[in-house]
Design an enzyme around this catalytic site. Sequence first.
Site, mmCIF file in Angstrom:
data_model
loop_
_atom_site.group_PDB
_atom_site.id
_atom_site.type_symbol
_atom_site.label_atom_id
_atom_site.label_comp_id
_atom_site.label_asym_id
_atom_site.label_seq_id
_atom_site.Cartn_x
_atom_site.Cartn_y
_atom_site.Cartn_z
ATOM 1 N N ASP A 263 -25.926 5.818 29.065
ATOM 2 C CA ASP A 263 -26.770 6.822 29.713
ATOM 3 C C ASP A 263 -26.045 8.159 29.766
ATOM 4 O OD1 ASP A 263 -28.539 8.266 31.231
ATOM 5 O OD2 ASP A 263 -28.163 7.186 33.115
ATOM 6 N N LYS A 270 -25.527 14.585 31.762
ATOM 7 C CA LYS A 270 -24.604 14.317 32.877
ATOM 8 C C LYS A 270 -23.310 15.113 32.677
ATOM 9 C CE LYS A 270 -25.870 9.536 33.989
ATOM 10 N NZ LYS A 270 -26.261 9.779 35.383
ATOM 11 N N ASP A 281 -24.446 0.909 32.298
ATOM 12 C CA ASP A 281 -25.822 1.127 32.754
ATOM 13 C C ASP A 281 -26.799 0.057 32.234
ATOM 14 O OD1 ASP A 281 -27.278 2.678 34.499
ATOM 15 O OD2 ASP A 281 -28.012 4.041 32.945
ATOM 16 N N ARG A 344 -35.862 4.028 35.550
ATOM 17 C CA ARG A 344 -37.185 3.719 36.106
ATOM 18 C C ARG A 344 -38.266 3.750 35.031
ATOM 19 N NH1 ARG A 344 -36.633 8.504 40.411
ATOM 20 N NH2 ARG A 344 -34.456 7.885 40.172
HETATM 21 N N1 BES Z 1 -27.608 5.302 35.596
HETATM 22 C C1 BES Z 1 -27.843 6.275 36.583
HETATM 23 C C2 BES Z 1 -27.503 5.785 38.004
HETATM 24 C C3 BES Z 1 -26.046 5.511 38.259
HETATM 25 C C4 BES Z 1 -25.227 6.515 38.766
HETATM 26 C C5 BES Z 1 -25.513 4.256 38.049
HETATM 27 C C6 BES Z 1 -23.890 6.234 39.031
HETATM 28 C C7 BES Z 1 -24.187 3.992 38.319
HETATM 29 C C8 BES Z 1 -23.373 4.982 38.808
HETATM 30 C C9 BES Z 1 -29.317 6.695 36.582
HETATM 31 O O1 BES Z 1 -29.966 6.611 35.366
HETATM 32 C C10 BES Z 1 -29.337 8.131 37.008
HETATM 33 O O2 BES Z 1 -28.766 8.913 36.334
HETATM 34 N N2 BES Z 1 -29.993 8.427 38.118
HETATM 35 C C11 BES Z 1 -30.057 9.727 38.641
HETATM 36 C C12 BES Z 1 -31.451 9.958 39.171
HETATM 37 C C13 BES Z 1 -31.755 11.385 39.512
HETATM 38 C C14 BES Z 1 -31.825 12.232 38.264
HETATM 39 C C15 BES Z 1 -33.070 11.442 40.267
HETATM 40 C C16 BES Z 1 -29.025 9.851 39.763
HETATM 41 O O3 BES Z 1 -28.822 8.884 40.491
HETATM 42 O O4 BES Z 1 -28.397 10.887 39.864
HETATM 43 ZN ZN ZN Z 2 -29.184 5.162 34.043
HETATM 44 ZN ZN ZN Z 3 -29.679 8.364 34.148
#
Ligand code: BES
Ligand code: ZN
Ligand code: ZN
Length: 493
Positions: A263, A270, A281, A344
């Site tokens: 991811d 990111k 992920d 999601r």
């Molecule tokens: N894979 C990430 C969530 C994650 C973050 C898992 C840290 C493990 C460690 C997910 O896809 C993500 O990036 N979520 C975002 C959502 C936001 C953009 C609403 C997040 O949590 O920042």
């Molecule tokens: Zn993710």
């Molecule tokens: Zn993500």
Amino acid sequence: MLSFASSLDGDKESFAIFVNDKSHYRDKKKLLSKNTAQKINSFLSGLKEKKNNEEYIFSFDISEKQKCFVIKVKNKFESYWPQESGGNFFSYIKKNKDIKKINIYADSLDFERDKLVDFLSQFLFGFNLKSYTFNKYKTLKTETIKQKIDFKVITSVKEKIESNYKYYDAIKEGVFLTRDLVSEPPNVLNPEAYVKEIKKLSKFGLKVKSYNEKDLKKLGLNALLGVGQGSANETYLVTLEWKGKNNSLKKPLAFVGKGVCFDTGGISLKPAKFMEEMKYDMAGSAVVVGLLKSLALRKAKVNAVGVVGLVENMPGSNAQRPGDIVKSYSGKTIEVLNTDAEGRLVLADALSFTEKKYKPKFIIDLATLTGAIIISLGEEYAGLFSNNDELSKNIFQSSQNVNEKVWRLPLHKNYDKLMDSTIADVQNINYAGGAGSITAAQFLQRFITNKTPWAHLDIAGMAFSKKAANLNPGGATGFGVRLLSNLIKKYYE
Ligand code: BES
Ligand code: ZN
Ligand code: ZN
């Protein structure tokens, strides 16, 4: 491998005995020489004077060549304590660099037979879980890295222990597969390679079916496909079916997993720091795959299905843009406001697909879904969200049984409203801010359209850890396999 003996092999091999709360040792089978038994008793009388009751593993030298380990077992203990003491015992002997072999004198446990058999099986299970290593990419100093501790169980109830241990060994195999998959680097375990790994499980009696991009397009899983469209690697959905009950009318239990092999965040890229962690992920999907393997290995009397969405979230000339609208498998349209909220999107289609195709008794999904769950619960509890109190209660109880803890957080129509899009049916992030894990769960709930009992486990804080814990050496934990195995065995088998 579990190996057994009926007596100690000479006076050179180290061995472990169990003593009760009061540091009493009972050599019921008179296995040890008088001299050895005397040495043990004098060591134990020294122990009784110690007031420190936290410590429960000790050792002393019988001779220059032979060490005796003493494990003190409380009269009353939590259901998961036998496993954790096994894990701690592994760590304890690992500190003794010269110990390569150990005899575990099972019959020294001061319990009636059935309790002894189960305690010991769980003790060995914990020992094995803690001994896990992922070292296939180490090419230097391999002798020291790959050194394993061999153990032999000395007992007169070999058959009983052997058959009871089979259950735990199947779970261990599942946990190890989950950890292996999660630990693989993202250049190796891309979606296609992952599909190949899952297909290998057919030999255990699982029916594995994979859908490639062409199939997915035809079916209309566009939310899943949108996540992968910036990647050179193809997107897949894989189903794993286990039929352990003859009655084919019996509704299956369904487990759905997020399998984002890497991811990057996509166009909503990111930051560079710690981005490497995003190889984890796909942990939700790996739990589903490990669980299904263990069900097959132990021939569980249950019908179950695993569904995993395997995809790579990359920026690229064809990548999904913030602002894009996709039509999901359910028919609902999604406005993608942030391409990093991709898990999601993967689950939305996987959930609706599972509900429609299998009409399951319940659906439990697992996902490293939000960073926000780490803010709320850290590395102690996974977040639990559910539309069903009974399912939720059972999951909570199992989480307590095996000490893979979950904490339920609320769903509410006011949180749900935050996911309404101005120009589509739903948007993939909450712009109002706050409640990041809850609003993610609300989004998922919109794709359960037939009121199927459903629970979502956000395992972002639990799937991997830089620290070692009681039952793992650090890295991929396999969190969820023991929990769901317990759930199935206790309530649905
Ligand atoms: N894979 C990430 C969530 C994650 C973050 C898992 C840290 C493990 C460690 C997910 O896809 C993500 O990036 N979520 C975002 C959502 C936001 C953009 C609403 C997040 O949590 O920042
Ligand atoms: Zn993710
Ligand atoms: Zn993500």
